[in-house]
Design a protein around this motif. Structure first.
Motif, PDB file in Angstrom:
ATOM      1  N   ARG A  39       0.811  -1.212   0.000  1.00 27.77           N
ATOM      2  CA  ARG A  39       0.000   0.000   0.000  1.00 27.77           C
ATOM      3  C   ARG A  39       0.847   1.267   0.000  1.00 27.77           C
ATOM      4  O   ARG A  39       0.416   2.300  -0.506  1.00 27.77           O
ATOM      5  CB  ARG A  39      -0.973  -0.013   1.174  1.00 27.77           C
ATOM      6  CG  ARG A  39      -0.319   0.105   2.525  1.00 27.77           C
ATOM      7  CD  ARG A  39      -1.302  -0.067   3.703  1.00 27.77           C
ATOM      8  NE  ARG A  39      -2.437   0.813   3.665  1.00 27.77           N
ATOM      9  CZ  ARG A  39      -2.415   2.077   4.075  1.00 27.77           C
ATOM     10  NH1 ARG A  39      -1.312   2.578   4.576  1.00 27.77           N
ATOM     11  NH2 ARG A  39      -3.492   2.815   4.002  1.00 27.77           N
ATOM     12  N   SER A  53      -1.535  -7.367   4.137  1.00 31.26           N
ATOM     13  CA  SER A  53      -1.534  -6.256   5.078  1.00 31.26           C
ATOM     14  C   SER A  53      -0.320  -6.402   5.991  1.00 31.26           C
ATOM     15  O   SER A  53      -0.235  -7.347   6.774  1.00 31.26           O
ATOM     16  CB  SER A  53      -2.815  -6.263   5.911  1.00 31.26           C
ATOM     17  OG  SER A  53      -2.707  -5.366   6.992  1.00 31.26           O
ATOM     18  N   LYS A  84      -5.281 -11.511   5.321  1.00 32.08           N
ATOM     19  CA  LYS A  84      -5.826 -10.199   5.014  1.00 32.08           C
ATOM     20  C   LYS A  84      -5.002  -9.556   3.908  1.00 32.08           C
ATOM     21  O   LYS A  84      -3.798  -9.380   4.026  1.00 32.08           O
ATOM     22  CB  LYS A  84      -5.837  -9.298   6.239  1.00 32.08           C
ATOM     23  CG  LYS A  84      -6.460  -7.958   5.946  1.00 32.08           C
ATOM     24  CD  LYS A  84      -6.641  -7.093   7.146  1.00 32.08           C
ATOM     25  CE  LYS A  84      -7.327  -5.823   6.682  1.00 32.08           C
ATOM     26  NZ  LYS A  84      -7.284  -4.775   7.614  1.00 32.08           N
ATOM     27  N   GLU A  86      -4.968  -6.220   1.033  1.00 28.54           N
ATOM     28  CA  GLU A  86      -5.487  -4.862   0.868  1.00 28.54           C
ATOM     29  C   GLU A  86      -5.386  -4.412  -0.584  1.00 28.54           C
ATOM     30  O   GLU A  86      -4.354  -4.610  -1.217  1.00 28.54           O
ATOM     31  CB  GLU A  86      -4.676  -3.872   1.709  1.00 28.54           C
ATOM     32  CG  GLU A  86      -4.736  -4.109   3.192  1.00 28.54           C
ATOM     33  CD  GLU A  86      -3.824  -3.155   3.946  1.00 28.54           C
ATOM     34  OE1 GLU A  86      -4.294  -2.595   4.936  1.00 28.54           O
ATOM     35  OE2 GLU A  86      -2.655  -2.982   3.540  1.00 28.54           O
ATOM     36  N   ASP A 110     -10.044  -1.367  -0.372  1.00 27.76           N
ATOM     37  CA  ASP A 110      -9.966  -1.120   1.061  1.00 27.76           C
ATOM     38  C   ASP A 110      -9.708   0.361   1.340  1.00 27.76           C
ATOM     39  O   ASP A 110     -10.097   0.883   2.371  1.00 27.76           O
ATOM     40  CB  ASP A 110      -8.843  -1.959   1.686  1.00 27.76           C
ATOM     41  CG  ASP A 110      -9.153  -3.441   1.584  1.00 27.76           C
ATOM     42  OD1 ASP A 110     -10.052  -3.888   2.292  1.00 27.76           O
ATOM     43  OD2 ASP A 110      -8.475  -4.117   0.779  1.00 27.76           O
ATOM     44  N   GLU A 111      -9.037   1.021   0.396  1.00 26.62           N
ATOM     45  CA  GLU A 111      -8.743   2.443   0.525  1.00 26.62           C
ATOM     46  C   GLU A 111      -8.687   3.058  -0.860  1.00 26.62           C
ATOM     47  O   GLU A 111      -8.111   2.484  -1.774  1.00 26.62           O
ATOM     48  CB  GLU A 111      -7.408   2.632   1.247  1.00 26.62           C
ATOM     49  CG  GLU A 111      -7.038   4.050   1.531  1.00 26.62           C
ATOM     50  CD  GLU A 111      -5.746   4.187   2.313  1.00 26.62           C
ATOM     51  OE1 GLU A 111      -5.247   5.309   2.418  1.00 26.62           O
ATOM     52  OE2 GLU A 111      -5.212   3.170   2.804  1.00 26.62           O
TER      53      GLU A 111
END
Length: 114
Positions: A39, A53, A84, A86, A110-111
């Motif tokens: 990320r 993540s 998990k 992302e 997720d974002e």
């Protein structure tokens, strides 16, 4: 670029991580859509990232450390795999590349960085 690459996929590797800003800048200069493993790349200006993540991984490390400190035998602890993942999308970068990200993909993210 001479071969006509249409996109860039950057996998997880310390070599790439230490050159993150240079890789993102290269993709922007070449107008290449790029996907990254972590990320932090999308936050730094990359188009999107999909991967494990890191925060969840550290959480699991803490749980393991606590179990060992409480007397658990490390050899008897189960091996865990990441569960998990992302998806982070940078809409600023998509706009700069004249890309339209589907509403469906945006809802799965997720974002979303606007």
């Amino acid at each position: 670029m001479q071969e006509g690459a249409g996109a860039l996929l950057v996998t997880a590797a310390p070599y790439f991580d230490t050159r993150r800003d240079r890789i993102i800048a290269f993709a922007a200069r070449q107008r290449l859509p790029a996907i990254y493993q972590f990320r932090e790349y999308a936050i730094a200006g990359g188009l999107l990232s999909y991967g494990v993540s890191i925060a969840e991984g550290y959480h699991q490390y803490g749980i393991y450390a606590a179990r060992i400190l409480k007397g658990a035998n490390p050899a008897e602890l189960p091996v865990h795999q990441p569960t998990k993942f992302e998806l982070v999308i940078n809409l600023k970068t998509a706009t700069a590349l004249s890309l339209k990200i589907s509403d469906n993909l945006l809802t799965l993210a997720d974002e979303v960085i606007e």
